[in-house]
Design a protein around this motif. Structure first.
Motif, PDB file in Angstrom:
ATOM      1  N   LEU A 388      11.630  10.486  28.989  1.00  0.00           N
ATOM      2  CA  LEU A 388      11.199  10.846  30.332  1.00  0.00           C
ATOM      3  C   LEU A 388      11.147   9.300  30.884  1.00  0.00           C
ATOM      4  O   LEU A 388      10.670   8.727  30.072  1.00  0.00           O
ATOM      5  CB  LEU A 388       9.969  11.792  29.836  1.00  0.00           C
ATOM      6  CG  LEU A 388      10.485  12.869  28.827  1.00  0.00           C
ATOM      7  CD1 LEU A 388       8.387  13.562  28.521  1.00  0.00           C
ATOM      8  CD2 LEU A 388      10.190  13.641  29.862  1.00  0.00           C
ATOM      9  N   ASP A 389      11.950   9.609  32.176  1.00  0.00           N
ATOM     10  CA  ASP A 389      11.711   8.362  32.155  1.00  0.00           C
ATOM     11  C   ASP A 389      11.177   7.814  34.433  1.00  0.00           C
ATOM     12  O   ASP A 389      11.161   6.945  34.526  1.00  0.00           O
ATOM     13  CB  ASP A 389      12.944   7.216  32.581  1.00  0.00           C
ATOM     14  CG  ASP A 389      13.083   6.573  33.355  1.00  0.00           C
ATOM     15  OD1 ASP A 389      12.036   5.256  32.710  1.00  0.00           O
ATOM     16  OD2 ASP A 389      13.873   6.031  34.350  1.00  0.00           O
ATOM     17  N   SER A 390      10.350   9.347  34.063  1.00  0.00           N
ATOM     18  CA  SER A 390       9.780   9.475  35.273  1.00  0.00           C
ATOM     19  C   SER A 390       9.054  10.679  35.999  1.00  0.00           C
ATOM     20  O   SER A 390       8.635  11.583  34.441  1.00  0.00           O
ATOM     21  CB  SER A 390      10.795  10.380  36.614  1.00  0.00           C
ATOM     22  OG  SER A 390      11.469  10.977  36.366  1.00  0.00           O
ATOM     23  N   GLY A 391       8.686  11.035  36.858  1.00  0.00           N
ATOM     24  CA  GLY A 391       7.057  12.329  36.521  1.00  0.00           C
ATOM     25  C   GLY A 391       5.748  11.754  36.066  1.00  0.00           C
ATOM     26  O   GLY A 391       5.790  11.038  35.239  1.00  0.00           O
ATOM     27  N   ASP A 392       4.497  13.030  34.992  1.00  0.00           N
ATOM     28  CA  ASP A 392       3.420  12.901  34.667  1.00  0.00           C
ATOM     29  C   ASP A 392       4.272  12.924  33.091  1.00  0.00           C
ATOM     30  O   ASP A 392       4.271  14.007  32.877  1.00  0.00           O
ATOM     31  CB  ASP A 392       2.973  14.018  35.301  1.00  0.00           C
ATOM     32  CG  ASP A 392       1.240  14.120  34.525  1.00  0.00           C
ATOM     33  OD1 ASP A 392       1.573  13.362  33.594  1.00  0.00           O
ATOM     34  OD2 ASP A 392       0.455  14.179  35.380  1.00  0.00           O
ATOM     35  N   LEU A 393       3.813  11.517  33.208  1.00  0.00           N
ATOM     36  CA  LEU A 393       3.872  10.981  31.524  1.00  0.00           C
ATOM     37  C   LEU A 393       3.627  12.430  30.243  1.00  0.00           C
ATOM     38  O   LEU A 393       4.162  13.130  29.258  1.00  0.00           O
ATOM     39  CB  LEU A 393       4.602   9.702  31.129  1.00  0.00           C
ATOM     40  CG  LEU A 393       5.392   8.936  31.895  1.00  0.00           C
ATOM     41  CD1 LEU A 393       5.342   7.755  31.641  1.00  0.00           C
ATOM     42  CD2 LEU A 393       7.169   9.905  31.228  1.00  0.00           C
ATOM     43  N   ALA A 394       2.258  12.290  30.889  1.00  0.00           N
ATOM     44  CA  ALA A 394       1.391  13.181  29.971  1.00  0.00           C
ATOM     45  C   ALA A 394       1.338  14.873  29.626  1.00  0.00           C
ATOM     46  O   ALA A 394       1.806  15.019  28.854  1.00  0.00           O
ATOM     47  CB  ALA A 394      -0.257  12.586  30.125  1.00  0.00           C
ATOM     48  N   TYR A 395       1.871  14.927  30.908  1.00  0.00           N
ATOM     49  CA  TYR A 395       2.235  16.950  31.442  1.00  0.00           C
ATOM     50  C   TYR A 395       2.977  17.458  30.818  1.00  0.00           C
ATOM     51  O   TYR A 395       3.559  17.362  29.660  1.00  0.00           O
ATOM     52  CB  TYR A 395       1.491  16.246  32.874  1.00  0.00           C
ATOM     53  CG  TYR A 395       2.400  17.608  33.303  1.00  0.00           C
ATOM     54  CD1 TYR A 395       2.196  19.301  33.095  1.00  0.00           C
ATOM     55  CD2 TYR A 395       3.416  18.686  33.842  1.00  0.00           C
ATOM     56  CE1 TYR A 395       2.298  20.513  33.376  1.00  0.00           C
ATOM     57  CE2 TYR A 395       4.041  19.565  33.801  1.00  0.00           C
ATOM     58  CZ  TYR A 395       3.764  21.011  33.878  1.00  0.00           C
ATOM     59  OH  TYR A 395       4.042  21.849  34.128  1.00  0.00           O
ATOM     60  N   ASN A 425       9.383   4.259  31.668  1.00  0.00           N
ATOM     61  CA  ASN A 425       8.415   3.910  33.584  1.00  0.00           C
ATOM     62  C   ASN A 425       7.608   2.919  33.353  1.00  0.00           C
ATOM     63  O   ASN A 425       6.831   3.525  34.256  1.00  0.00           O
ATOM     64  CB  ASN A 425       8.740   5.238  34.458  1.00  0.00           C
ATOM     65  CG  ASN A 425       9.089   4.973  35.198  1.00  0.00           C
ATOM     66  OD1 ASN A 425       9.411   4.425  36.231  1.00  0.00           O
ATOM     67  ND2 ASN A 425       8.814   6.455  36.109  1.00  0.00           N
ATOM     68  N   ASP A 426       7.872   1.446  34.227  1.00  0.00           N
ATOM     69  CA  ASP A 426       6.600   1.035  34.725  1.00  0.00           C
ATOM     70  C   ASP A 426       5.405   1.318  33.931  1.00  0.00           C
ATOM     71  O   ASP A 426       4.060   1.320  33.821  1.00  0.00           O
ATOM     72  CB  ASP A 426       6.305   0.874  36.208  1.00  0.00           C
ATOM     73  CG  ASP A 426       7.726   0.949  36.850  1.00  0.00           C
ATOM     74  OD1 ASP A 426       8.081  -0.210  36.928  1.00  0.00           O
ATOM     75  OD2 ASP A 426       7.723   1.634  37.946  1.00  0.00           O
ATOM     76  N   LEU A 427       5.532   1.280  32.102  1.00  0.00           N
ATOM     77  CA  LEU A 427       4.529   1.227  31.394  1.00  0.00           C
ATOM     78  C   LEU A 427       3.686  -0.267  31.486  1.00  0.00           C
ATOM     79  O   LEU A 427       4.611  -0.948  31.434  1.00  0.00           O
ATOM     80  CB  LEU A 427       4.692   1.935  30.043  1.00  0.00           C
ATOM     81  CG  LEU A 427       5.291   2.999  29.515  1.00  0.00           C
ATOM     82  CD1 LEU A 427       5.844   3.292  29.010  1.00  0.00           C
ATOM     83  CD2 LEU A 427       4.455   3.924  30.445  1.00  0.00           C
ATOM     84  N   ASP A 433      -3.118   3.583  28.748  1.00  0.00           N
ATOM     85  CA  ASP A 433      -4.669   4.116  28.114  1.00  0.00           C
ATOM     86  C   ASP A 433      -5.153   5.294  28.693  1.00  0.00           C
ATOM     87  O   ASP A 433      -5.505   6.653  28.349  1.00  0.00           O
ATOM     88  CB  ASP A 433      -5.646   2.981  28.705  1.00  0.00           C
ATOM     89  CG  ASP A 433      -7.215   3.033  28.590  1.00  0.00           C
ATOM     90  OD1 ASP A 433      -6.983   3.292  27.226  1.00  0.00           O
ATOM     91  OD2 ASP A 433      -8.168   2.670  29.671  1.00  0.00           O
ATOM     92  N   ALA A 434      -4.277   5.429  30.054  1.00  0.00           N
ATOM     93  CA  ALA A 434      -3.978   6.799  30.989  1.00  0.00           C
ATOM     94  C   ALA A 434      -3.909   7.868  30.137  1.00  0.00           C
ATOM     95  O   ALA A 434      -4.785   8.711  29.954  1.00  0.00           O
ATOM     96  CB  ALA A 434      -3.597   6.761  32.526  1.00  0.00           C
ATOM     97  N   LEU A 435      -2.989   7.928  30.032  1.00  0.00           N
ATOM     98  CA  LEU A 435      -2.224   8.837  28.622  1.00  0.00           C
ATOM     99  C   LEU A 435      -2.877   9.330  27.238  1.00  0.00           C
ATOM    100  O   LEU A 435      -2.644  10.392  27.370  1.00  0.00           O
ATOM    101  CB  LEU A 435      -0.411   8.132  28.654  1.00  0.00           C
ATOM    102  CG  LEU A 435       1.094   8.074  29.300  1.00  0.00           C
ATOM    103  CD1 LEU A 435       2.070   7.206  28.862  1.00  0.00           C
ATOM    104  CD2 LEU A 435       0.859   9.615  30.232  1.00  0.00           C
TER     105      LEU A 435
END
Ligand SMILES: Nc1ncnc2c1ncn2[C@@H]1O[C@H](COP(=O)(O)OP(=O)(O)OP(=O)(O)O)[C@@H](O)[C@H]1O
Ligand SMILES: O=P(O)(O)OC[C@H]1O[C@H](OP(=O)(O)OP(=O)(O)O)[C@H](O)[C@@H]1O
Ligand SMILES: O=C(O)c1cccnc1
Ligand SMILES: [Mg+2]
Length: 615
Positions: A388-395, A425-427, A433-435
């Motif tokens: 996955l390289d975009s969007g809300d990665l957690a969701y 993607n820009d991790l 931490d947010a994830l």
């Protein structure tokens, strides 16, 4: 020539020190003022005076309370091969004023590091401000020329290694980390150096390969196995004639503690395992499945062949659309994306991993991936996973996991629910931490820009300060106490406490007796009178070891292979007390001096600081 003697000595113990990895690292990779000072020392006939310099940093980077030391091997490579070419000498002659005497250039011609001694902390160690990472002893002119390249070589390497440790810390031990930063790095050297020092990125006992191996052994018999907590290697205890014998599964041991990168040149230079997926361009380059000419694929065991893999994939798409649990999640998937995935699977059936966000992750990428993966499964292959390289990665990772689990249940494909999910993607530390806080299903992270550019902090700020000349201790004063240097040729020790954690680093004068296990020693803050503590160490580790003996008879430490440096780094990070490592308000680790050194620093300080006069 003396340097030959030294190199011959190294040869005797079976090692020749090769030149620096980057051919730009030459004796000219220094600041002009090092040459002007070297000339002035030479002109004053002071160039051979014996100097001692400490290389250290003043503040831990990234708002943390620890640093990982890296770059030592490249320093020793420079020192071992330090020699001016005629061409370089001509250039120095051009840039220095015409009044500089010829004798200086003859001096440069004969110069090498055969009279220089280098003491250093082992590469990969966890280190702290003010404690010398390197101590350079030698004729002042040559030591001075080494200042800039040594600081350069340690600065970035240690900064990236620390950054890598911090990303590993937030990602957690069980995640695989992939370095994707070459395209965004500060030039080729930034990219190569970063890939080299991903020391704390070792894959540990919870990586997918490990889990697979563990399952395999657990499957054998639950009684006949043992997992060693210390080595994290696996043992199979199997019955033999007279009882049991232990069989070590070394295939896993070879897999542990590896860092993984996409940088091919770094893979060749340092033996770093390489991994990669594919890009959006590969997906969007396909227009339709008709582009696939050779549609045949042999089964994994070679026993049969599927003549039309494209159609097999299509039958799976049709099955999804008819399935009860998946119906309604998507309608028509993107056919050009399906063509790209199918084509990639035909090229790499054993390591199929698809980038699923080119058109629409849930409505197209994931079902298309699953169709190809299940077609591969029909032929005995196991797909690796998605990126996955975009969007809300957690969701999206959670939704992808749900889809995989639904497929596992609906079509009875064991293990499909555990298909790998890579995110990129820009991790950075904050997004990882947010994830974690949101909850996610990501197994591996691809991290580029924020890791290799050290986006959160541009430099470590290492310095190289004179601490002794001709056996006379020297000090550098400053209005800012943190910039006052700690004089003397010192020794440094790490003292460990009862619980096994490092408690304090202590510097002593070179001739003081070393701290002893079980003996109480007073550790003093170097500049703050009221900060002091008695420590009774349970273990004492001397930090500075000789890595380049020059013409002395000091026994020399070998330059360890990268794998050993990684192991050391991971062990040391794991041994730290957790409150020093946490991201928010970590506790500072104590760096101290002996009572004797404390008194001497302050005596010298008073001696050197002029007394002001008020009118
Ligand atoms: N669940 C999440 N929580 C916090 N940050 C996230 C989460 N998911 C993604 N991110 C981060 O949010 C940022 C999203 O960036 P951006 O808006 O540029 O990308 P995008 O719109 O998702 O993709 P692109 O523009 O590349 O198609 C990235 O830094 C990413 O790592
Ligand atoms: O995001 P980083 O941590 O720097 O990791 C590297 C990035 O490089 C690639 O993207 P690419 O450069 O192809 O394009 P993008 O910026 O559109 O994602 C990859 O898909 C990652 O997103
Ligand atoms: O292999 C990959 O997926 C990759 C490599 C470099 C940068 N971005 C992605
Ligand atoms: Mg990107």
């Amino acid at each position: 020539m003396v340097v030959e003697k030294v190199i011959a000595k190294w040869n005797c113990s079976g090692r020749v020190v090769e030149g620096p990895t980057n051919p730009m690292v030459t004796p000219l990779l220094t600041d002009l003022y090092q040459f002007t000072m070297a000339y002035a020392y030479w002109k004053a006939n002071k160039h051979q005076e014996r100097a001692v310099f400490d290389l250290y940093f003043r503040k831990n980077p990234f708002g943390g309370e620890y640093t990982v030391f890296a770059g030592l091997e490249e320093c020793i490579r420079l020192i071992a091969n330090f020699k001016f070419t005629e061409d370089e000498i001509s250039f120095i002659r051009e840039i220095l004023p015409g009044s500089c005497e010829d004798g200086f250039f003859d001096y440069l011609r004969g110069l090498d590091c055969s009279e220089v001694e280098v003491y250093a902390i082992a590469e990969g160690s966890v280190v702290f401000p003010k404690v010398p990472l390197l101590r350079i002893e030698g004729p002042i002119a040559v030591a001075q020329l080494l200042e800039t390249p040594l600081v350069n070589l340690v600065n970035f390497a240690s900064l990236v290694a620390t950054n890598a440790a911090r990303h590993r810390f937030v990602a957690g031990k069980s995640k695989q980390l992939l370095e994707f930063g070459l395209r965004r790095a500060q030039g080729p050297d930034g990219g190569i150096s970063a890939s080299k020092v991903l020391l704390p990125w070792g894959v540990n006992g919870s990586d997918p390969a490990f889990r697979r191996d563990l399952k395999l052994i657990q499957g054998a018999s639950s009684k006949l196995r043992k997992l060693s907590r210390f080595t994290r290697s696996l043992y199979l205890i199997v019955p033999s004639g007279k009882g049991t014998k232990t069989e070590t599964r070394t295939f896993f041991k070879a897999e542990k503690n590896i860092s993984v990168a996409s940088n091919v040149a770094a893979g060749k230079l340092f033996g770093i395992p390489l991994r990669g997926t594919h890009s959006h361009a590969f997906v969007s380059s396909y227009m339709s499945p008709d582009e696939i000419i050779d549609k045949s694929l042999q089964s994994a065991d070679g026993s049969s062949s599927c003549e039309d893999f494209v159609s097999l994939v299509q039958t799976w798409i049709n099955k999804f659309q008819l399935s009860n649990s998946l119906r309604g999640i998507f309608g028509e998937t993107n056919q050009s994306e399906l063509a790209a995935f199918t084509s990639y699977a035909l090229a790499f059936p054993r390591s199929f991993l698809a980038l699923v966000d080119t058109y629409d992750v849930m409505r197209s990428g994931i079902p298309n991936f699953c169709a190809v993966a299940l077609a591969l499964n029909d032929l005995g292959y196991k797909a690796v996973g998605i990126r996955l390289d975009s969007g809300d990665l957690a969701y999206l990772s959670c939704e992808a996991r749900k889809f995989f689990s639904a497929v596992e249940k609906e079509f009875g494909v064991p293990g499909f629910g555990k298909t790998g999910i890579t995110a990129s993607n820009d991790l950075n530390e904050e997004t990882l931490d947010a994830l974690n806080k949101q909850g996610h299903e990501v197994d591996s992270y691809g991290i580029g820009t924020y890791l290799v550019t050290c986006y959160a902090q541009a430099a470590l700020g290492c310095v190289f300060k004179l601490v002794e000349i001709n056996n006379q201790p020297r000090i550098k004063l400053s209005e800012d106490v943190s910039k006052v240097s700690i004089p003397c040729k010192k020794r440094s020790y790490r003292l460990y406490g009862r619980e096994g954690y490092p408690l304090v680093d202590i510097m002593t004068g070179g001739n003081e007796p070393s701290p002893k296990v079980g003996e109480r020693i007073l550790c003093r803050h170097p500049f703050n009178e009221s900060k002091r503590a008695y420590v009774v160490p349970q273990q004492v580790e001397e930090l500075l070891k000789c890595y380049w003996p020059g013409s002395s008879d000091e026994p020399r430490e070998d330059l360890p292979p990268l794998k050993d440096i990684r192991d050391r780094c991971i062990k040391q990070l794991e041994r730290m007390r957790p409150d020093h490592m946490r991201r928010l308000n970590p506790t500072p680790y104590k760096v101290s001096v002996s009572a004797k050194l404390y008194d001497f620093i302050h005596f010298l300080w008073l001696n050197e600081a002029p007394v002001g006069e008020l009118q």
